[in-house]
Design a protein around this motif. Structure first.
Motif, PDB file in Angstrom:
ATOM      1  N   GLY C  97      31.168  19.003 -16.291  1.00 24.36           N
ATOM      2  CA  GLY C  97      31.388  18.754 -14.802  1.00 24.36           C
ATOM      3  C   GLY C  97      30.606  17.557 -14.012  1.00 24.36           C
ATOM      4  N   CYS C  98      30.269  16.439 -14.949  1.00 20.25           N
ATOM      5  CA  CYS C  98      29.651  15.123 -14.290  1.00 20.25           C
ATOM      6  C   CYS C  98      30.100  14.765 -13.036  1.00 20.25           C
ATOM      7  N   GLY C  99      31.453  14.890 -12.861  1.00 16.73           N
ATOM      8  CA  GLY C  99      32.104  14.244 -11.729  1.00 16.73           C
ATOM      9  C   GLY C  99      32.168  15.340 -10.621  1.00 16.73           C
ATOM     10  N   ALA C 100      31.879  16.431 -10.887  1.00 15.21           N
ATOM     11  CA  ALA C 100      32.171  17.444  -9.871  1.00 15.21           C
ATOM     12  C   ALA C 100      31.053  17.532  -8.892  1.00 15.21           C
ATOM     13  N   SER C 101      29.775  16.903  -9.138  1.00 14.87           N
ATOM     14  CA  SER C 101      28.681  17.134  -8.100  1.00 14.87           C
ATOM     15  C   SER C 101      27.463  15.792  -8.172  1.00 14.87           C
ATOM     16  N   CYS C 102      27.078  15.338  -7.262  1.00 16.89           N
ATOM     17  CA  CYS C 102      25.819  14.315  -7.541  1.00 16.89           C
ATOM     18  C   CYS C 102      24.763  14.990  -8.384  1.00 16.89           C
ATOM     19  N   LEU C 103      24.631  16.226  -8.110  1.00 14.99           N
ATOM     20  CA  LEU C 103      23.462  16.896  -9.029  1.00 14.99           C
ATOM     21  C   LEU C 103      23.832  16.677 -10.499  1.00 14.99           C
ATOM     22  N   ARG C 104      24.873  17.200 -10.804  1.00 14.23           N
ATOM     23  CA  ARG C 104      25.397  16.821 -12.272  1.00 14.23           C
ATOM     24  C   ARG C 104      25.159  15.390 -12.839  1.00 14.23           C
ATOM     25  N   ALA C 105      25.772  14.687 -11.864  1.00 17.91           N
ATOM     26  CA  ALA C 105      25.641  13.166 -12.440  1.00 17.91           C
ATOM     27  C   ALA C 105      24.423  12.809 -12.733  1.00 17.91           C
ATOM     28  N   GLU C 106      23.627  12.814 -11.479  1.00 17.50           N
ATOM     29  CA  GLU C 106      22.090  12.197 -11.473  1.00 17.50           C
ATOM     30  C   GLU C 106      21.170  13.045 -12.334  1.00 17.50           C
ATOM     31  N   THR C 107      21.426  14.503 -12.995  1.00 14.59           N
ATOM     32  CA  THR C 107      20.461  15.029 -13.808  1.00 14.59           C
ATOM     33  C   THR C 107      21.222  14.395 -15.183  1.00 14.59           C
ATOM     34  N   SER C 108      22.377  14.336 -15.352  1.00 14.39           N
ATOM     35  CA  SER C 108      22.790  13.723 -16.670  1.00 14.39           C
ATOM     36  C   SER C 108      22.303  12.385 -17.052  1.00 14.39           C
ATOM     37  N   ARG C 109      22.100  11.318 -15.781  1.00 13.79           N
ATOM     38  CA  ARG C 109      21.672  10.010 -16.119  1.00 13.79           C
ATOM     39  C   ARG C 109      20.216  10.130 -16.220  1.00 13.79           C
ATOM     40  N   GLN C 110      19.607  10.997 -15.860  1.00 12.85           N
ATOM     41  CA  GLN C 110      18.359  11.003 -15.993  1.00 12.85           C
ATOM     42  C   GLN C 110      18.001  11.765 -17.639  1.00 12.85           C
ATOM     43  N   ILE C 111      18.605  12.461 -17.967  1.00 14.26           N
ATOM     44  CA  ILE C 111      18.461  12.826 -19.370  1.00 14.26           C
ATOM     45  C   ILE C 111      18.612  11.647 -20.508  1.00 14.26           C
ATOM     46  N   ALA C 112      19.948  11.249 -19.990  1.00  9.10           N
ATOM     47  CA  ALA C 112      20.454   9.979 -20.706  1.00  9.10           C
ATOM     48  C   ALA C 112      19.418   8.939 -21.090  1.00  9.10           C
ATOM     49  N   LYS C 113      18.697   8.573 -19.909  1.00  4.43           N
ATOM     50  CA  LYS C 113      17.883   7.521 -19.795  1.00  4.43           C
ATOM     51  C   LYS C 113      16.616   7.912 -20.795  1.00  4.43           C
ATOM     52  N   SER C 114      15.848   9.230 -20.535  1.00  2.40           N
ATOM     53  CA  SER C 114      14.860   9.492 -21.317  1.00  2.40           C
ATOM     54  C   SER C 114      15.037   9.888 -22.807  1.00  2.40           C
ATOM     55  N   ALA C 115      16.347  10.190 -23.220  1.00  3.58           N
ATOM     56  CA  ALA C 115      16.172  10.539 -24.754  1.00  3.58           C
ATOM     57  C   ALA C 115      16.227   9.085 -25.678  1.00  3.58           C
ATOM     58  N   ASN C 116      15.286   9.266 -26.828  1.00  7.34           N
ATOM     59  CA  ASN C 116      15.403   8.023 -27.535  1.00  7.34           C
ATOM     60  C   ASN C 116      16.581   8.078 -28.677  1.00  7.34           C
ATOM     61  N   LYS C 117      16.878   9.355 -29.199  1.00  6.90           N
ATOM     62  CA  LYS C 117      17.840   9.113 -30.347  1.00  6.90           C
ATOM     63  C   LYS C 117      19.116  10.047 -29.444  1.00  6.90           C
ATOM     64  N   LEU C 118      20.049   9.228 -28.928  1.00  7.33           N
ATOM     65  CA  LEU C 118      21.143  10.220 -27.870  1.00  7.33           C
ATOM     66  C   LEU C 118      22.416   9.937 -28.500  1.00  7.33           C
ATOM     67  N   ILE C 119      23.054  11.016 -28.413  1.00  6.44           N
ATOM     68  CA  ILE C 119      24.408  11.108 -28.646  1.00  6.44           C
ATOM     69  C   ILE C 119      25.243  11.782 -27.308  1.00  6.44           C
ATOM     70  N   ILE C 120      26.061  11.189 -26.586  1.00 10.13           N
ATOM     71  CA  ILE C 120      26.926  11.718 -25.451  1.00 10.13           C
ATOM     72  C   ILE C 120      28.171  12.430 -25.881  1.00 10.13           C
ATOM     73  N   ARG C 121      28.378  13.643 -25.596  1.00  7.39           N
ATOM     74  CA  ARG C 121      29.630  14.189 -25.896  1.00  7.39           C
ATOM     75  C   ARG C 121      30.351  14.688 -24.542  1.00  7.39           C
ATOM     76  N   GLY C 122      31.562  14.071 -24.047  1.00 12.01           N
ATOM     77  CA  GLY C 122      32.075  14.816 -22.806  1.00 12.01           C
ATOM     78  C   GLY C 122      33.437  14.302 -23.005  1.00 12.01           C
TER      79      GLY C 122
END
Lengths: 261, 261, 261
Positions: C97-122
């Motif tokens: 639901g990344c597009g459903a609220s700013c909270l979700r978008a910002e939290t997701s970006r923060q996690i994406a930024k900090s993970a070193n070995k990352l796969i995103i699935r959406g």
């Protein structure tokens, strides 16, 4: 305890429909509520401190399961146990993943210490960890056999003045007086999440009608899981068939299938 | 409201696929999301205050269910209702276990008081407790018949300017103008946890397309549950068949089966 | 990556039974734990900060799913990612639901930024929103096609040094080197809640044994979902059949069914 006592306990649950208060983990809340309903008990999942004193005043038993433990819930679990003690209610402790973190081991010991009428239900690794020995768990799954956990269980019965159910290929019901083995169940059962949690919940229902060893619950779930797995292509249908079989279970089936030793 | 209106409401849900925001209990989140999807609506389970204003700005309805009530969630429920009011969205309140604790009764009344466009859905004991009379509940299960709750429901329609659905062997839909009885459903349905919660969630989907009485949801779930139970060996398969039947439901089946009085 | 690599990854999961730590949403905890068990992995659902360092020290992968996001959980997700980085574990991010609220978008970006070995699935809308473009989501359901999200995914692979799986009618696995299309799956699948979350969980299991693109998980779930849906009358039986089929999946079926492009 013999098979006739187990059957009487089953009848008592179905007649009295005891209210079982569960402070349990998010993963299994739905399964365990459904298993309690299929057995004939009345489940409530509640964790608010503000309502726990009321709830325990008319509940038959308290089940505490630490599967998704949170520091915000720990004091509520402690308070619920206090209330259960005040009303002389049995407490079932499920120390899920006890060996996977210090938090889980310490929380479990704290609960075990404070409950006056206690049954502990865990897999071999959880029982070994709870007793303070070095168990081999991987997360919440057991890597130890139930046999190896019997000594640990015996220690727990003395340490906490409780009875212990160790679930596994063979289930062990350990009391201060001795132990009983159950050879029911099926290899497909560990492929469904929360099967042990379901056993703990059912143990609460039986404890609410006075069965204090955990044997009746282990017997019923072992037989029902075995029948359900024989009819199932995989863990998806096993879950469905387990609830159906539990709902339909009659004395004759239980007597025919039960393998006590 | 007649059967044609119910069918139109069903078509409207399937065409508009309204977004239904649910602040609900942990036990039923999965079931109720699946029931909303099977009906044709679009569920979201959300409880963060930080996103509730955005969510309610594009949602069709809000469903509040207090089944696993927590003092941390209560102010969020209140805030969500405020947002629903601002956007003129209907609110469905499910006062789960209302008679089981003061916390539940008070929280339910607070929500009922603040919602502008309200439908209340509960079992008989919950409706009686919410109205301030002495109901006989045992945890979350009702010990009162729906008939006995009709007077309480009538009181609630005036007190909170709302409509009320009492679910039970017979369902009652009570509005200020009168009442309708529904004689669908099946005795096996209370053996599945969260069947009432599912009704409340579906009520939210119908409210989102303008059906304000709760009758369409009660009619659909009554018929679907009845058909599913007839095909089921127990509560495990009932859950599965219920989602399948809801997904497949056509007008003809609904017309043939529906027992309105 | 070809089909032989996918089969090897499946064998590796079944042999190594990696522990997958999930900080996930309440709605799907049960489903995703069961899917991981049916695949052959070992799931644990945990969210306490106090035990996360221990857990990540022996876990194979971390899955973070923001489906029922709560500000109390956000710092715990961040801490878990830190621990995953320390132990060089892969992180799977499901920006529900990344597009459903700013909270979700910002939290997701923060996690994406900090993970070193990352796969995103959406789904497509989530991937588009995460990339900062204007997606069309309605709550947690996608209104965009996967094709439209490929550009956004390409941006994410550079921005966060990660691989991306876009699930939809056609699944896209996007890496810096290129993209692969998967034409498996079934139109009934979006009628079951948490199907995408299940894909993210399985992606974690494969990542734990070294499959870093997300392709093996998408292939397995696409094939298994397709077979299960063909045998199902609706979304209720689809859930059950999916777990059964996943449990029974053999190499031959995977080879016959898989539609890679």
């Amino acid at each position: 305890m013999n098979i006739q006592t187990i059957i009487q306990a089953l009848h008592a649950v179905r007649e009295q429909k005891p209210l079982v208060v569960n402070i349990t983990n998010y993963v299994v809340m739905n399964n365990t509520a459904n298993a309690l309903l299929a057995l004939g008990a009345s489940p409530i999942m509640a964790h608010s401190r503000e309502e726990m004193a009321e709830m325990m005043s008319f509940a038959g038993a308290l089940v505490i399961n630490i599967g998704t433990l949170d520091s915000a819930w720990t004091p509520r679990m402690a308070f619920a146990v206090e209330q259960a003690n005040i009303h002389h209610r049995p407490v079932v402790l499920d120390p899920v993943g006890c060996g996977a973190s210090c938090l889980r081991a310490e929380t479990s010991r704290q609960i075990a210490k404070s409950a006056n009428k206690l049954i502990i239900r865990g897999n071999a690794s959880e029982i070994i960890s709870l007793a303070g020995e070095k168990g081999q768990s991987k997360g919440v799954d057991s890597l130890d056999s139930a046999e190896k956990a019997v000594n640990a269980a015996r220690f727990l019965t003395e340490e906490y003045q409780c009875n212990v159910v160790i679930s596994g290929d063979v289930d062990f019901v350990v009391t201060k007086e001795g132990q009983v083995q159950l050879h029911n169940g099926h290899a497909m059962m560990p492929h469904v999440t929360g099967m042990g949690c379901t056993l703990s919940a059912l143990t609460g229902a039986f404890a609410a009608v006075g069965e204090e060893t955990g044997l009746a619950a282990a017997a019923v779930l072992g037989v029902v899981g075995e029948i359900a797995a024989e009819q199932s292509k995989g863990p998806g249908s096993l879950q469905v068939n387990l609830l159906d079989t539990l709902y339909q279970l009659d004395d004759e089936t239980l007597i025919q299938r039960l393998k006590l030793a």
